[in-house]
Write a protein that holds these residues in place. Sequence first.
Motif, PDB file in Angstrom:
ATOM      1  N   ASP A  13      78.490  34.620  16.614  1.00  0.00           N
ATOM      2  CA  ASP A  13      77.805  36.033  16.700  1.00  0.00           C
ATOM      3  C   ASP A  13      76.632  35.528  17.355  1.00  0.00           C
ATOM      4  O   ASP A  13      75.635  34.828  17.008  1.00  0.00           O
ATOM      5  CB  ASP A  13      77.532  36.170  15.206  1.00  0.00           C
ATOM      6  CG  ASP A  13      76.526  37.526  15.344  1.00  0.00           C
ATOM      7  OD1 ASP A  13      76.538  37.953  16.209  1.00  0.00           O
ATOM      8  OD2 ASP A  13      76.100  37.905  14.116  1.00  0.00           O
ATOM      9  N   GLY A  16      73.016  37.339  15.766  1.00  0.00           N
ATOM     10  CA  GLY A  16      72.352  36.636  14.593  1.00  0.00           C
ATOM     11  C   GLY A  16      71.898  37.513  13.768  1.00  0.00           C
ATOM     12  O   GLY A  16      70.867  37.432  13.358  1.00  0.00           O
ATOM     13  N   ASP A  17      72.631  38.539  13.321  1.00  0.00           N
ATOM     14  CA  ASP A  17      72.269  39.375  12.050  1.00  0.00           C
ATOM     15  C   ASP A  17      72.343  38.736  10.752  1.00  0.00           C
ATOM     16  O   ASP A  17      72.652  37.332  10.746  1.00  0.00           O
ATOM     17  CB  ASP A  17      73.272  40.432  11.945  1.00  0.00           C
ATOM     18  CG  ASP A  17      74.642  40.198  11.612  1.00  0.00           C
ATOM     19  OD1 ASP A  17      74.973  39.036  11.738  1.00  0.00           O
ATOM     20  OD2 ASP A  17      75.383  41.190  11.442  1.00  0.00           O
ATOM     21  N   LEU A  18      71.566  39.105   9.920  1.00  0.00           N
ATOM     22  CA  LEU A  18      71.389  38.451   8.456  1.00  0.00           C
ATOM     23  C   LEU A  18      72.600  38.135   7.796  1.00  0.00           C
ATOM     24  O   LEU A  18      72.768  37.282   7.405  1.00  0.00           O
ATOM     25  CB  LEU A  18      70.640  39.531   7.659  1.00  0.00           C
ATOM     26  CG  LEU A  18      70.058  38.846   6.064  1.00  0.00           C
ATOM     27  CD1 LEU A  18      69.453  37.637   6.378  1.00  0.00           C
ATOM     28  CD2 LEU A  18      69.410  39.793   5.378  1.00  0.00           C
ATOM     29  N   ALA A  19      73.615  39.206   7.865  1.00  0.00           N
ATOM     30  CA  ALA A  19      75.029  38.755   7.234  1.00  0.00           C
ATOM     31  C   ALA A  19      75.545  37.535   7.724  1.00  0.00           C
ATOM     32  O   ALA A  19      76.052  36.723   6.873  1.00  0.00           O
ATOM     33  CB  ALA A  19      75.786  39.897   7.199  1.00  0.00           C
ATOM     34  N   SER A  20      75.605  37.281   9.046  1.00  0.00           N
ATOM     35  CA  SER A  20      76.099  36.184   9.994  1.00  0.00           C
ATOM     36  C   SER A  20      75.418  34.710   9.271  1.00  0.00           C
ATOM     37  O   SER A  20      75.894  34.068   9.029  1.00  0.00           O
ATOM     38  CB  SER A  20      75.949  36.512  11.475  1.00  0.00           C
ATOM     39  OG  SER A  20      76.365  35.088  11.953  1.00  0.00           O
ATOM     40  N   LEU A  21      73.958  34.983   9.260  1.00  0.00           N
ATOM     41  CA  LEU A  21      73.217  33.805   8.912  1.00  0.00           C
ATOM     42  C   LEU A  21      73.591  33.432   7.406  1.00  0.00           C
ATOM     43  O   LEU A  21      73.721  32.403   7.259  1.00  0.00           O
ATOM     44  CB  LEU A  21      71.673  34.258   8.973  1.00  0.00           C
ATOM     45  CG  LEU A  21      70.856  33.139   8.596  1.00  0.00           C
ATOM     46  CD1 LEU A  21      70.937  31.634   9.614  1.00  0.00           C
ATOM     47  CD2 LEU A  21      69.317  33.685   8.693  1.00  0.00           C
ATOM     48  N   ARG A  22      73.649  34.415   6.555  1.00  0.00           N
ATOM     49  CA  ARG A  22      74.067  34.177   5.474  1.00  0.00           C
ATOM     50  C   ARG A  22      75.238  33.386   5.226  1.00  0.00           C
ATOM     51  O   ARG A  22      75.393  32.494   4.379  1.00  0.00           O
ATOM     52  CB  ARG A  22      73.964  35.329   4.183  1.00  0.00           C
ATOM     53  CG  ARG A  22      72.546  35.833   4.192  1.00  0.00           C
ATOM     54  CD  ARG A  22      72.325  37.019   3.298  1.00  0.00           C
ATOM     55  NE  ARG A  22      72.781  36.336   1.603  1.00  0.00           N
ATOM     56  CZ  ARG A  22      72.795  36.998   0.812  1.00  0.00           C
ATOM     57  NH1 ARG A  22      73.366  38.407   1.119  1.00  0.00           N
ATOM     58  NH2 ARG A  22      73.217  36.620  -0.464  1.00  0.00           N
ATOM     59  N   ASP A  24      76.935  31.590   7.375  1.00  0.00           N
ATOM     60  CA  ASP A  24      76.613  30.206   8.120  1.00  0.00           C
ATOM     61  C   ASP A  24      76.179  29.286   7.003  1.00  0.00           C
ATOM     62  O   ASP A  24      76.473  28.195   6.800  1.00  0.00           O
ATOM     63  CB  ASP A  24      75.735  30.190   9.322  1.00  0.00           C
ATOM     64  CG  ASP A  24      76.648  30.914  10.610  1.00  0.00           C
ATOM     65  OD1 ASP A  24      77.607  31.167  10.379  1.00  0.00           O
ATOM     66  OD2 ASP A  24      75.600  31.282  11.345  1.00  0.00           O
ATOM     67  N   CYS A  25      75.175  29.657   6.417  1.00  0.00           N
ATOM     68  CA  CYS A  25      74.422  29.028   5.339  1.00  0.00           C
ATOM     69  C   CYS A  25      75.541  28.616   4.216  1.00  0.00           C
ATOM     70  O   CYS A  25      75.496  27.586   3.844  1.00  0.00           O
ATOM     71  CB  CYS A  25      73.201  29.666   4.705  1.00  0.00           C
ATOM     72  SG  CYS A  25      71.996  29.907   5.848  1.00  0.00           S
TER      73      CYS A  25
END
Length: 69
Positions: A13, A16-22, A24-25
């Motif tokens: 992605d 880099g939207d928030l759902a993608s970041l979450r 990944d984390c």
Amino acid sequence: MTKLDAHGTAPLDTEGDLASLRGDCARMTPHWAAPEKAASRPVSPSRIHGVRVPPASARLLDAMSDYGD
């Protein structure tokens, strides 16, 4: 130009939207080192002696505004 190489099953992605970041984390959490939980014990009031501040530091802090400059 940067070449992005992605290995794994997750889609890359670049937005880099928030759902993608979450996501990944959440996938990386097992790989992060965490310190052992140490049980902290209360400190006896007789061991607390206060704070000593040198006069020059006290003047400096006194001259500062409450909320920064």
